[in-house]
Design an enzyme around this catalytic site. Structure first.
Site: not given
Length: 198
Positions: A78, A177, A179
């Site tokens: 990001c 993202h 994660e």
């Protein structure tokens, strides 16, 4: 394997460190950009604004850039991806210049883009390995690469098509993202770390 997360004063470090640990590596958070330049694997995290983040590593910018261009495996997430570009309309300060191009505000009416979106025209092998096709975004800005051949996947938000993944050598930038992109996102991080260790 130790994975260095460069802390330039943004949030989201906990969930990223947790995902890196789940992928089988040991996350180490450092705030010294010079130390980060001597890492085995480097992750530039997301969330935050371009100018203050760039200011945090400005004195070590050349060192970081040289290390990444010399082959330091780096994953920019990001804002981390945006910092790998030359500059941003979000604020003053120079990015790392790993990728030529500028970061500009999304042209769609609904900004920020928050939520799930598809990856299109994906040619990045790590996406295929991890079966990552739907990803989680939280962005108001996007990277406009000078060289479209470095773009390894695209996404579109209300008519604005932008680079979702870029690669140069052993360095990757992802606008989303991983994660926060469920188990395929963690699998993507694992695939990146396996490639870095090879």
């Amino acid at each position: 394997m130790q994975v260095t997360i460069l802390d330039y004063g943004v949030g989201n470090l906990h969930s990223l460190a947790k995902a890196i640990a789940a992928a089988g590596a040991e996350p180490v958070i450092v705030s010294d950009a010079r130390e980060a330049a001597h890492s085995t694997v480097l992750v530039l995290p997301g969330v935050g604004a371009f100018a203050p983040a760039a200011a945090r590593f400005s004195e070590a910018r050349d060192q970081l850039q040289d290390a990444i261009l010399a082959g330091l495996p780096t994953l920019g997430i990001c804002l981390g991806m945006q910092l790998m570009f030359d500059a941003s309309d979000e604020g003053a300060g120079a990015g790392l210049g790993v990728f030529g191009g500028r970061v500009t505000r999304l042209t769609s009416q609904a900004v920020p883009q928050i939520g799930w979106n598809a990856l299109d025209e994906a040619t990045e092998p790590l996406l295929e390995q991890s079966e990552l096709r739907e990803v989680y975004y939280a962005n108001s800005f996007a990277c406009r690469a000078d060289d479209a051949t470095l773009v390894r996947a695209w996404s579109e938000h209300e008519g604005d098509r932008f680079a979702a993944v870029v690669r140069r050598g052993r360095s990757l930038g992802v606008q989303f993202h991983p994660e926060k992109s469920s188990s395929p996102g963690v699998a993507f991080i694992r695939a990146f770390l396996q490639e870095a260790a090879a």
